[in-house]
Enzyme design. Structure first.
Site, PDB file in Angstrom:
ATOM      1  N   HIS A 158       9.123 -29.006 -18.600  1.00  0.00           N
ATOM      2  CA  HIS A 158       8.809 -29.384 -17.206  1.00  0.00           C
ATOM      3  C   HIS A 158       8.599 -28.111 -16.370  1.00  0.00           C
ATOM      4  O   HIS A 158       9.347 -27.834 -15.436  1.00  0.00           O
ATOM      5  CB  HIS A 158      10.020 -30.195 -16.725  1.00  0.00           C
ATOM      6  CG  HIS A 158       9.963 -30.794 -15.363  1.00  0.00           C
ATOM      7  ND1 HIS A 158       9.181 -30.340 -14.337  1.00  0.00           N
ATOM      8  CD2 HIS A 158      10.653 -31.835 -14.851  1.00  0.00           C
ATOM      9  CE1 HIS A 158       9.393 -31.073 -13.263  1.00  0.00           C
ATOM     10  NE2 HIS A 158      10.294 -31.995 -13.551  1.00  0.00           N
ATOM     11  N   GLU A 262       3.442 -29.958 -16.891  1.00  0.00           N
ATOM     12  CA  GLU A 262       4.445 -30.228 -17.923  1.00  0.00           C
ATOM     13  C   GLU A 262       3.749 -30.578 -19.238  1.00  0.00           C
ATOM     14  O   GLU A 262       2.787 -31.339 -19.246  1.00  0.00           O
ATOM     15  CB  GLU A 262       5.338 -31.386 -17.470  1.00  0.00           C
ATOM     16  CG  GLU A 262       5.947 -31.126 -16.094  1.00  0.00           C
ATOM     17  CD  GLU A 262       6.678 -32.329 -15.525  1.00  0.00           C
ATOM     18  OE1 GLU A 262       7.320 -33.061 -16.310  1.00  0.00           O
ATOM     19  OE2 GLU A 262       6.586 -32.555 -14.312  1.00  0.00           O
TER      20      GLU A 262
HETATM   21  C1  BG6 Z   1       8.175 -35.021 -12.669  1.00  0.00           C
HETATM   22  C2  BG6 Z   1       7.851 -36.453 -12.333  1.00  0.00           C
HETATM   23  O1  BG6 Z   1       8.114 -34.855 -14.067  1.00  0.00           O
HETATM   24  O2  BG6 Z   1       9.494 -34.709 -12.259  1.00  0.00           O
HETATM   25  C3  BG6 Z   1       8.055 -36.686 -10.841  1.00  0.00           C
HETATM   26  O3  BG6 Z   1       6.510 -36.732 -12.710  1.00  0.00           O
HETATM   27  C4  BG6 Z   1       9.466 -36.298 -10.441  1.00  0.00           C
HETATM   28  O4  BG6 Z   1       7.849 -38.067 -10.562  1.00  0.00           O
HETATM   29  C5  BG6 Z   1       9.744 -34.867 -10.890  1.00  0.00           C
HETATM   30  O5  BG6 Z   1       9.605 -36.439  -9.039  1.00  0.00           O
HETATM   31  C6  BG6 Z   1      11.184 -34.519 -10.614  1.00  0.00           C
HETATM   32  O6  BG6 Z   1      11.490 -33.239 -11.102  1.00  0.00           O
HETATM   33  P1  BG6 Z   1      12.990 -32.790 -11.222  1.00  0.00           P
HETATM   34  O7  BG6 Z   1      12.980 -31.361 -11.631  1.00  0.00           O
HETATM   35  O8  BG6 Z   1      13.580 -33.063  -9.865  1.00  0.00           O
HETATM   36  O9  BG6 Z   1      13.647 -33.696 -12.224  1.00  0.00           O
END
Ligand code: BG6
Length: 291
Positions: A158, A262
């Protein structure tokens, strides 16, 4: 703790005082924490930091830290049936074990199922995560089914990329690839046949993706090439103003500093493993000079 070769892997600490392994090579440095196998920094020689970490990021055990390269496993997004479980799975908040160091600036961390993971996801697995610093940064997540039953999982690397300004950045390589938009108020005029530009909340899951994607920041800053092996999905995400203001671990204006691209296998493209089978997801990031 395994003995660290001091010329290429050193131990430092994160702002919360937790141990970080710093990979040191001729082309730069990278830092990875045992908590979450979380790459928190990648500095390319002669340039600045390539990954965004929020100035309000948490470094506590059990909390998903905002920024760097969180490892998403074994589910992506909210859990399909249990609202009590954290979004994006437990790998990013678990403490991994250091299994191998080297050769050179490279470390391998492992995570195995235990009582805590099985209470959330009833499967036996071995997760191995190797971070290697060379001309670029390579991260590889391999999952082995160590149990007696088949299972399916989702995963994502991510990556929060630091960009000069979100509005000046663009993503290339996903033109004409099928995607689903999950943003509540996406830009109405985006062209699915062209590069992705950012002018509103963007939260797209692309499926059946090519193995090379480019993230271009401001033209003078050059661009980032993402090469993957074993990834069918890609997510392109920026929360924009309103969502960012409501998010934890983020200053109101920090949405302007990053874009997440990601590398993943998620939703209908989760990975199925028979007992004894292994799957590997590899991402190589290379910083290319301005064109
Ligand atoms: C992304 C999603 O992968 O992660 C989003 O597509 C989400 O919908 C985001 O808001 C959240 O990221 P994290 O780091 O807060 O978990």
């Amino acid at each position: 703790m395994i003995q660290l070769p001091t010329d290429s892997v050193a131990q430092v600490t994160d702002p919360g005082g937790r141990p970080l392994l710093e990979l040191q090579g001729p082309e730069g440095t990278a830092r990875v924490g045992l908590l979450g196998a979380h790459v928190q920094s990648w500095v390319v020689k002669g340039e600045d930091e390539q990954l965004f970490m929020s100035s309000k990021a948490s470094y506590e055990a059990g909390v998903a830290s905002r920024g760097g390269i969180p490892v998403v496993f074994p589910w992506f997004g909210g859990h399909s049936t249990r609202t009590d479980l954290a979004a994006h799975g437990f790998a990013r908040t678990s403490v991994w074990e250091l299994a191998e160091v080297g050769p050179g600036p490279s470390v391998t961390l492992v995570l195995r199922d235990d009582e805590g993971t099985r209470a959330q996801w009833p499967h036996s697995f071995l997760a191995k995560y190797t971070v290697t610093l060379g001309d670029g940064l390579q991260v590889a997540l391999s999952i082995t089914n160590t149990g007696d039953e088949p299972f399916t999982y989702e995963e994502a690397l991510h990556t929060y990329f630091k960009v000069g300004a979100t509005e000046e950045a663009s993503v290339h390589g996903l033109e004409n690839v099928h995607f689903t938009e999950f943003a509540k108020s996406p830009a109405p005029d985006s062209d699915p046949t062209g590069p992705i530009y950012f002018s509103a909340e963007t939260d797209r899951v692309y499926q059946g993706v090519p193995d090379t994607i480019q993230l271009r920041s401001h033209p003078r800053r050059g661009f980032m090439e993402l090469k993957t092996k074993g990834a069918d999905s890609a997510i392109v995400w920026n929360p924009w103003t309103e969502k960012a203001a409501a998010m934890s671990q983020m200053q109101d204006d920090e949405w302007e500093e990053f874009i997440c691209v990601e590398s993943a296998n998620c939703k209908a493209f989760g990975v199925g493993l028979e007992p004894g089978q292994e799957h590997s997801l590899e991402l190589t990031l290379t910083r290319l000079k301005p064109v």
